[in-house]
Scaffold this motif. Sequence first.
Motif, mmCIF file in Angstrom:
data_model
loop_
_atom_site.group_PDB
_atom_site.id
_atom_site.type_symbol
_atom_site.label_atom_id
_atom_site.label_comp_id
_atom_site.label_asym_id
_atom_site.label_seq_id
_atom_site.Cartn_x
_atom_site.Cartn_y
_atom_site.Cartn_z
ATOM 1 N N ALA A 50 3.499 -6.771 -4.513
ATOM 2 C CA ALA A 50 4.460 -7.535 -3.708
ATOM 3 C C ALA A 50 5.144 -8.611 -4.546
ATOM 4 O O ALA A 50 6.355 -8.813 -4.441
ATOM 5 C CB ALA A 50 3.753 -8.159 -2.508
ATOM 6 N N ILE A 51 4.386 -9.288 -5.393
ATOM 7 C CA ILE A 51 4.974 -10.322 -6.257
ATOM 8 C C ILE A 51 5.959 -9.694 -7.225
ATOM 9 O O ILE A 51 7.044 -10.245 -7.462
ATOM 10 C CB ILE A 51 3.874 -11.106 -7.001
ATOM 11 C CG1 ILE A 51 3.087 -11.963 -6.010
ATOM 12 C CG2 ILE A 51 4.479 -11.967 -8.112
ATOM 13 C CD1 ILE A 51 1.840 -12.601 -6.601
ATOM 14 N N GLU A 52 5.613 -8.550 -7.770
ATOM 15 C CA GLU A 52 6.521 -7.862 -8.688
ATOM 16 C C GLU A 52 7.823 -7.480 -7.985
ATOM 17 O O GLU A 52 8.918 -7.681 -8.521
ATOM 18 C CB GLU A 52 5.854 -6.616 -9.260
ATOM 19 C CG GLU A 52 6.731 -5.864 -10.232
ATOM 20 C CD GLU A 52 6.070 -4.620 -10.784
ATOM 21 O OE1 GLU A 52 6.527 -4.151 -11.834
ATOM 22 O OE2 GLU A 52 5.101 -4.113 -10.177
ATOM 23 N N ALA A 53 7.734 -6.965 -6.772
ATOM 24 C CA ALA A 53 8.934 -6.583 -6.015
ATOM 25 C C ALA A 53 9.776 -7.811 -5.677
ATOM 26 O O ALA A 53 11.005 -7.790 -5.799
ATOM 27 C CB ALA A 53 8.539 -5.832 -4.747
ATOM 28 N N PHE A 54 9.119 -8.888 -5.274
ATOM 29 C CA PHE A 54 9.828 -10.127 -4.960
ATOM 30 C C PHE A 54 10.511 -10.672 -6.212
ATOM 31 O O PHE A 54 11.688 -11.045 -6.179
ATOM 32 C CB PHE A 54 8.857 -11.163 -4.383
ATOM 33 C CG PHE A 54 9.439 -12.542 -4.278
ATOM 34 C CD1 PHE A 54 10.393 -12.839 -3.322
ATOM 35 C CD2 PHE A 54 9.043 -13.545 -5.155
ATOM 36 C CE1 PHE A 54 10.943 -14.119 -3.231
ATOM 37 C CE2 PHE A 54 9.577 -14.813 -5.069
ATOM 38 C CZ PHE A 54 10.526 -15.098 -4.105
ATOM 39 N N SER A 55 9.797 -10.710 -7.318
ATOM 40 C CA SER A 55 10.356 -11.222 -8.573
ATOM 41 C C SER A 55 11.552 -10.403 -9.024
ATOM 42 O O SER A 55 12.553 -10.953 -9.505
ATOM 43 C CB SER A 55 9.287 -11.225 -9.669
ATOM 44 O OG SER A 55 8.226 -12.083 -9.322
ATOM 45 N N SER A 56 11.462 -9.108 -8.861
ATOM 46 C CA SER A 56 12.581 -8.231 -9.220
ATOM 47 C C SER A 56 13.796 -8.534 -8.364
ATOM 48 O O SER A 56 14.924 -8.598 -8.865
ATOM 49 C CB SER A 56 12.162 -6.766 -9.063
ATOM 50 O OG SER A 56 13.237 -5.918 -9.358
ATOM 51 N N SER A 67 0.837 -1.211 0.000
ATOM 52 C CA SER A 67 0.000 0.000 0.000
ATOM 53 C C SER A 67 0.870 1.258 0.000
ATOM 54 O O SER A 67 0.546 2.247 -0.664
ATOM 55 C CB SER A 67 -0.947 0.008 1.203
ATOM 56 O OG SER A 67 -1.931 -0.985 1.063
ATOM 57 N N LYS A 68 1.988 1.212 0.725
ATOM 58 C CA LYS A 68 2.917 2.351 0.719
ATOM 59 C C LYS A 68 3.522 2.531 -0.669
ATOM 60 O O LYS A 68 3.672 3.653 -1.157
ATOM 61 C CB LYS A 68 4.018 2.154 1.754
ATOM 62 C CG LYS A 68 3.550 2.325 3.175
ATOM 63 C CD LYS A 68 4.675 2.108 4.171
ATOM 64 C CE LYS A 68 4.166 2.150 5.598
ATOM 65 N NZ LYS A 68 5.213 1.874 6.574
ATOM 66 N N ARG A 69 3.872 1.414 -1.319
ATOM 67 C CA ARG A 69 4.413 1.482 -2.679
ATOM 68 C C ARG A 69 3.359 2.038 -3.632
ATOM 69 O O ARG A 69 3.657 2.856 -4.497
ATOM 70 C CB ARG A 69 4.872 0.092 -3.137
ATOM 71 C CG ARG A 69 5.307 0.019 -4.572
ATOM 72 C CD ARG A 69 6.589 0.804 -4.837
ATOM 73 N NE ARG A 69 6.939 0.692 -6.234
ATOM 74 C CZ ARG A 69 7.229 1.714 -7.027
ATOM 75 N NH1 ARG A 69 7.260 2.939 -6.550
ATOM 76 N NH2 ARG A 69 7.515 1.531 -8.291
ATOM 77 N N ALA A 70 2.107 1.627 -3.458
ATOM 78 C CA ALA A 70 1.017 2.136 -4.290
ATOM 79 C C ALA A 70 0.833 3.638 -4.082
ATOM 80 O O ALA A 70 0.561 4.378 -5.037
ATOM 81 C CB ALA A 70 -0.283 1.388 -3.988
ATOM 82 N N ALA A 71 0.997 4.102 -2.844
ATOM 83 C CA ALA A 71 0.897 5.543 -2.574
ATOM 84 C C ALA A 71 1.994 6.295 -3.325
ATOM 85 O O ALA A 71 1.759 7.391 -3.851
ATOM 86 C CB ALA A 71 0.984 5.807 -1.079
ATOM 87 N N GLY A 72 3.185 5.715 -3.387
ATOM 88 C CA GLY A 72 4.268 6.318 -4.164
ATOM 89 C C GLY A 72 3.936 6.355 -5.646
ATOM 90 O O GLY A 72 4.201 7.351 -6.330
ATOM 91 N N LEU A 73 3.341 5.279 -6.141
ATOM 92 C CA LEU A 73 2.936 5.236 -7.554
ATOM 93 C C LEU A 73 1.852 6.282 -7.830
ATOM 94 O O LEU A 73 1.845 6.917 -8.892
ATOM 95 C CB LEU A 73 2.435 3.841 -7.924
ATOM 96 C CG LEU A 73 3.481 2.731 -7.930
ATOM 97 C CD1 LEU A 73 2.816 1.371 -8.083
ATOM 98 C CD2 LEU A 73 4.501 2.964 -9.035
#
Length: 81
Positions: free
Chosen positions: A68-74, A33-39
């Motif tokens: 979260a999956i995208e961040a983990f995959s990266s 959710s914090k990452r989404a707020a940044g986006l």
Amino acid sequence: MNPEARQEALSRHGLVETEDGFELTLAGFQRASKRAAGLRKEGDPEATQMLSLSPDDPLRWEYCRCIAIEAFSSEVYHSGI
């Protein structure tokens, strides 16, 4: 990435691996959710739409799970596997 490092990365991103894929933990939801707020601040219309949903809305949880999956995959990708 060895199994222990992979498990640590899953935990860091708030994910739990199941037979059906990845499930998002509460901590993962909060982090995503914090990452989404940044986006949203960057002008991402999808993030704006998803953050306007109630925190208990399944669609918002799914959006955060994808983040979260995208961040983990990266992280796995950049680990050199």
